[in-house]
Design an enzyme around this catalytic site. Structure first.
Site, mmCIF file in Angstrom:
data_model
loop_
_atom_site.group_PDB
_atom_site.id
_atom_site.type_symbol
_atom_site.label_atom_id
_atom_site.label_comp_id
_atom_site.label_asym_id
_atom_site.label_seq_id
_atom_site.Cartn_x
_atom_site.Cartn_y
_atom_site.Cartn_z
ATOM 1 N N LYS A 50 23.425 -39.804 -35.609
ATOM 2 C CA LYS A 50 24.385 -39.144 -34.661
ATOM 3 C C LYS A 50 25.191 -40.105 -33.966
ATOM 4 C CE LYS A 50 21.612 -35.579 -35.235
ATOM 5 N NZ LYS A 50 21.941 -34.543 -36.385
ATOM 6 N N TYR A 264 11.161 -24.820 -38.725
ATOM 7 C CA TYR A 264 11.622 -26.256 -38.182
ATOM 8 C C TYR A 264 10.789 -26.995 -37.483
ATOM 9 C CZ TYR A 264 14.750 -29.536 -35.746
ATOM 10 O OH TYR A 264 15.244 -30.818 -35.276
ATOM 11 N N TYR A 290 13.663 -34.069 -40.367
ATOM 12 C CA TYR A 290 14.875 -34.058 -41.322
ATOM 13 C C TYR A 290 14.875 -34.981 -42.590
ATOM 14 C CZ TYR A 290 17.996 -31.724 -37.844
ATOM 15 O OH TYR A 290 18.440 -31.077 -36.892
#
Length: 333
Positions: A50, A264, A290
């Site tokens: 990010k 998720y 992830y």
């Protein structure tokens, strides 16, 4: 392409390494050569992908006179950690809206990123149910802060808008330069695919630079068709922003949903195997949400013969290892 036309804060000062993984490749049978792009080593508290996106987004916030950043994510969000980290660095207040994608999963006393939110001095956390309109919820926080005289700026989840995706257009240019300098060639690239900005930026960077390396995304949250549409749309928006007329062919966007598991952030045996295998062969930590699930996808695809034997595969490590400490029960002894 001219990314220099877009203001950024200069968070990414040097290229992250590309490393060959000889022991890991051998553990997979030696059929392919696996390399890793270490974006887990990017600056910002505990690193992660990010930072590349926030380099552009926070520059935009400052240019617009913001004194407060609002963003959102899941309860152990790496994006929220890094947004808060850079807000602290810039002297900005930061408020988080956390989505309980798994009911009752938010625990204020939890380790991992929840601990880091507190340590970094988050100004406020709002927890909302899974499936909430996150832009709407952030808008509510923004209106309240405006009434108090603040100047908030909303960064979308994952910093995954066209501006944020430029971070990974730039990353693809960085990889291209590293390939030239190091004499590397890659036959395939594997990337985690979540909020879509990283995956979309890589594809837009490929198109804009005429780099014909196939990219396979490993989805971590949404069904394949939904994820591919989101990535395709955002990649074209990024190209529009840069001023590239060429479009992304729909068939260039692949985001498998086979490795999400029960949902998720919910652990899978394959994710645990992937995290342990990379740690025990190369000393590199993945995260359980992830990069761990994305690597489990790469492992499965290698075993199934998806990649041509002898291929050089580049895996994009998006970081997130602090979340491991909130998943201790998954890894036993």
């Amino acid at each position: 392409m001219n990314l220099a036309q877009f203001p950024r804060r200069g968070y990414v000062k040097e290229a992250t390494p590309i490393e060959f993984l000889p022991n890991f490749s051998k553990a997979l049978g030696g059929k392919v050569n696996v390399y890793i792009k270490r974006d887990d080593l990017l600056p910002g508290t505990s690193g992660g992908n990010k930072t590349r996106k926030l380099d552009f987004c926070i520059a935009d916030a400052l240019a617009k006179g913001a004194d407060t950043i609002i963003t959102c994510g899941a309860v152990q969000s790496n994006h929220c950690r890094l947004t808060l980290s850079w807000a602290v660095k810039e002297g900005l207040d930061c408020y988080l809206v956390l989505e309980e994608r798994v009911k009752n999963s938010y625990k204020p006393e939890a380790s991992g990123n929840n601990f880091l939110f507190r340590l970094l001095g988050v100004k406020g956390i709002t927890v909302v149910p899974g499936g909430s309109d996150m832009m709407g919820e952030m808008g509510k926080v923004a209106e309240k802060l405006k009434a108090e005289g603040k100047k908030p700026y909303i960064v979308p989840g994952g910093a995954s808008n066209a501006l944020g995706a430029l971070g990974y257009v730039g990353c693809m240019e960085e990889i291209m330069h590293q390939m030239f300098i190091q004499g590397l060639t890659f036959d395939h690239m594997v990337v985690p695919s979540g909020s879509a900005g990283t995956h979309a930026g890589i594809i837009a960077g490929m198109i804009g630079n005429n780099i014909n390396i196939p990219v396979t995304g490993i989805g971590v949250n949404r069904p394949k068709a939904v994820q591919q549409e989101a990535v395709h749309k955002l990649a074209n928006q990024a190209l529009d922003l840069i001023g590239v007329e060429q479009r992304v062919p729909a068939d260039k966007v692949i985001a498998f949903d086979d490795y999400v598991g029960p949902g998720y952030s919910l652990p899978t045996d394959a994710m645990v195997e992937a995290v342990k295998l990379l740690a025990r062969t190369e000393g590199i930590l993945l995260d359980p949400v992830y990069s761990g699930k994305a690597m489990s996808g790469l492992i499965d695809l290698v075993r199934k013969g998806y990649f041509r034997e002898g291929s050089n595969i580049l895996f994009l490590h998006t970081g997130g290892s602090p979340a491991l400490y909130a998943y201790l029960d998954c890894f036993g002894n």
